[in-house]
Design an enzyme around this catalytic site. Structure first.
Site, short mmCIF file in Angstrom:
data_model
loop_
_atom_site.label_atom_id
_atom_site.label_comp_id
_atom_site.label_asym_id
_atom_site.label_seq_id
_atom_site.Cartn_x
_atom_site.Cartn_y
_atom_site.Cartn_z
N ASP A 136 -30.76 -74.84 -98.24
CA ASP A 136 -30.33 -75.80 -97.21
C ASP A 136 -31.22 -77.04 -97.19
O ASP A 136 -32.40 -76.97 -97.54
CB ASP A 136 -30.36 -75.09 -95.84
CG ASP A 136 -29.52 -75.83 -94.81
OD1 ASP A 136 -28.73 -76.71 -95.19
OD2 ASP A 136 -29.66 -75.52 -93.61
N GLY A 137 -30.62 -78.15 -96.79
CA GLY A 137 -31.40 -79.37 -96.59
C GLY A 137 -31.15 -80.46 -97.62
O GLY A 137 -31.87 -81.47 -97.63
N HIS A 159 -27.48 -83.08 -103.29
CA HIS A 159 -26.89 -81.90 -103.96
C HIS A 159 -27.25 -81.92 -105.45
O HIS A 159 -27.58 -80.89 -106.03
CB HIS A 159 -25.37 -81.87 -103.79
CG HIS A 159 -24.93 -81.75 -102.35
ND1 HIS A 159 -25.46 -80.82 -101.49
CD2 HIS A 159 -24.02 -82.45 -101.63
CE1 HIS A 159 -24.89 -80.95 -100.29
NE2 HIS A 159 -24.01 -81.92 -100.35
N LEU A 204 -31.48 -61.24 -115.76
CA LEU A 204 -31.33 -61.61 -114.34
C LEU A 204 -29.84 -61.73 -114.01
O LEU A 204 -29.08 -62.35 -114.76
CB LEU A 204 -32.00 -62.98 -114.07
CG LEU A 204 -31.79 -63.53 -112.65
CD1 LEU A 204 -32.84 -62.98 -111.69
CD2 LEU A 204 -31.86 -65.05 -112.65
N ARG A 263 -34.68 -69.01 -96.43
CA ARG A 263 -33.87 -70.17 -96.07
C ARG A 263 -34.79 -71.39 -96.04
O ARG A 263 -35.86 -71.34 -95.43
CB ARG A 263 -33.19 -70.01 -94.72
CG ARG A 263 -32.30 -71.23 -94.39
CD ARG A 263 -31.38 -71.04 -93.23
NE ARG A 263 -30.47 -72.18 -93.12
CZ ARG A 263 -29.26 -72.15 -92.63
NH1 ARG A 263 -28.77 -71.01 -92.19
NH2 ARG A 263 -28.50 -73.24 -92.56
N ARG A 273 -31.50 -69.52 -89.25
CA ARG A 273 -30.27 -68.77 -88.95
C ARG A 273 -29.64 -68.29 -90.24
O ARG A 273 -29.96 -68.75 -91.34
CB ARG A 273 -29.30 -69.62 -88.13
CG ARG A 273 -28.97 -70.96 -88.76
CD ARG A 273 -27.93 -71.74 -87.95
NE ARG A 273 -27.77 -73.08 -88.49
CZ ARG A 273 -28.47 -74.14 -88.09
NH1 ARG A 273 -29.34 -74.03 -87.12
NH2 ARG A 273 -28.28 -75.33 -88.66
N SER A 330 -20.32 -72.47 -98.40
CA SER A 330 -19.84 -71.45 -97.45
C SER A 330 -18.37 -71.64 -97.10
O SER A 330 -17.80 -72.72 -97.31
CB SER A 330 -20.68 -71.51 -96.16
OG SER A 330 -20.30 -72.64 -95.38
N GLU A 372 -17.29 -72.10 -94.30
CA GLU A 372 -17.28 -73.18 -93.30
C GLU A 372 -17.48 -74.55 -93.94
O GLU A 372 -17.05 -75.56 -93.38
CB GLU A 372 -18.36 -72.92 -92.25
CG GLU A 372 -18.08 -71.73 -91.32
CD GLU A 372 -18.23 -70.37 -91.99
OE1 GLU A 372 -19.03 -70.25 -92.93
OE2 GLU A 372 -17.52 -69.42 -91.58
C1 IPE Z 1 -25.39 -72.80 -95.21
O1 IPE Z 1 -25.82 -74.08 -94.91
C2 IPE Z 1 -24.51 -72.82 -96.41
C3 IPE Z 1 -25.16 -73.14 -97.67
C4 IPE Z 1 -26.45 -73.33 -97.87
C5 IPE Z 1 -24.29 -73.23 -98.80
P1 IPE Z 1 -25.09 -75.01 -93.84
O2 IPE Z 1 -25.82 -76.28 -93.84
O3 IPE Z 1 -23.64 -75.05 -94.12
O4 IPE Z 1 -25.32 -74.19 -92.49
P2 IPE Z 1 -25.37 -74.68 -90.99
O5 IPE Z 1 -24.10 -75.45 -90.75
O6 IPE Z 1 -26.56 -75.56 -90.84
O7 IPE Z 1 -25.49 -73.44 -90.17
C1 IPE Z 2 -27.09 -77.28 -98.39
O1 IPE Z 2 -27.50 -78.53 -97.97
C2 IPE Z 2 -26.00 -77.33 -99.44
C3 IPE Z 2 -24.67 -77.01 -98.93
C4 IPE Z 2 -24.38 -76.54 -97.76
C5 IPE Z 2 -23.57 -77.20 -99.86
P1 IPE Z 2 -26.72 -79.30 -96.83
O2 IPE Z 2 -25.64 -80.10 -97.45
O3 IPE Z 2 -26.30 -78.36 -95.75
O4 IPE Z 2 -27.87 -80.26 -96.30
P2 IPE Z 2 -28.19 -80.59 -94.78
O5 IPE Z 2 -28.36 -79.30 -94.05
O6 IPE Z 2 -27.04 -81.40 -94.26
O7 IPE Z 2 -29.47 -81.38 -94.84
MG MG Z 3 -27.22 -77.63 -94.09
#
Ligand code: IPE
Ligand code: IPE
Ligand code: MG
Length: 253
Positions: A21-22, A38, A132, A189, A195, A66, A68
């Site tokens: 994430d991030g 990305h 792996l 995470r 979460r 995800s 979502e």
């Molecule tokens: C979770 O991250 C899904 C992935 C890392 C692919 P999100 O950025 O979608 O999750 P929320 O919305 O912050 O919970």
């Molecule tokens: C995680 O990074 C990758 C995916 C969910 C595809 P984000 O795209 O959720 O990055 P933030 O959370 O918005 O920074």
């Molecule tokens: Mg995110």
């Protein structure tokens, strides 16, 4: 030496799962479009895979997209799918040379034909990899996975193909996308969020959690080793007492 060190570990780590994430925030901080985050995240994936192989981790689960995430702007969804296709083709030789077996989990019915085809080819080509197993969660949601498993099971029960008395935790797991994959020992995470966001809900029942403050594109070997060192300090009890765990007798789980 390496093996001796491993056998001394209290909690061997066979399966690492990561919520990457991030990416968006990494890009925003640099006034770049989210997709650059990305793209940079792919470099972190490559580095992490290499490091996992070095330390002898056998299964690496990566949350890439995800259920979502389908709700994100179409432009971002399209870019992520394109990035996935590029990843599969650019990493093909690496996977084959490195003994990396690819396995994709999630609801493929929502993926495009070209993405499905590329996944099928990559899975087939890497099927004999023994170093792996890289589990890529794509169009994946833990609830969705459990629902799909329950529906499949219900169908078999209605048709009289399965006896409900047979269904226990172990049997139910075989209906999940992760059938035959051991449960994650450690879930990391990144980006400071704390979460689960619908990742591996069933499978992380007894996983250890580690939260890293860095955005995914900045995740590197040093950051991974911090998480692994932290994991080594944990004592996993699985609902039992310390005395039971310290005795040589294997408790009946
Ligand atoms: C979770 O991250 C899904 C992935 C890392 C692919 P999100 O950025 O979608 O999750 P929320 O919305 O912050 O919970
Ligand atoms: C995680 O990074 C990758 C995916 C969910 C595809 P984000 O795209 O959720 O990055 P933030 O959370 O918005 O920074
Ligand atoms: Mg995110």
């Amino acid at each position: 030496m390496e093996n001796q060190h491993k056998s001394e570990r209290k909690a061997p780590l066979q399966h690492l799962a990561i919520i990457m994430d991030g990416n968006g925030r990494w890009a925003k901080k640099r006034s770049l479009p989210r997709i650059s985050g990305h793209q940079q995240g792919v470099q972190a994936v490559v580095q992490t895979v290499d490091e996992c192989i070095k330390v002898g981790i056998r299964y690496l689960s990566l949350f890439a997209f995800s259920s979502e995430n389908w709700g994100r702007p179409q432009k971002e969804v399209d870019a992520l799918m394109e990035l996935l296709l590029q990843f599969l083709s650019s990493q093909r030789q690496r996977m084959l040379d490195g003994g990396i077996r690819l396995r994709v989990i999630g609801d493929r019915s929502r993926l495009s034909e070209s993405v499905c085809a590329a996944i099928a080819v990559a899975e087939a080509e890497t099927a004999t990899g023994e170093t792996l197993t890289m589990i890529l969660a794509l169009s994946y949601g833990g609830r969705d996975e459990i629902l799909r498993a329950a529906k499949q099971l219900a169908g078999q029960a209605i048709r009289g193909e399965i006896d409900l008395q047979e269904i226990d935790n172990k049997k139910f797991s075989t209906y999940l996308d992760t059938a035959e994959i051991p449960e994650p020992d450690l879930l990391i995470r990144t980006s400071g969020e704390r979460r689960i966001s619908n990742f591996l809900l069933w499978q992380t029942a007894y996983a250890e959690f580690y939260f890293s403050e860095v955005f995914w594109p900045d995740f590197d070997a040093a950051e991974l080793h911090k998480a692994l060192a932290d994991y080594q300090q944990r004592k996993r009890r699985f609902g039992l007492t310390d005395d039971q765990l310290d005795s040589d007798i294997d408790p009946q789980l």
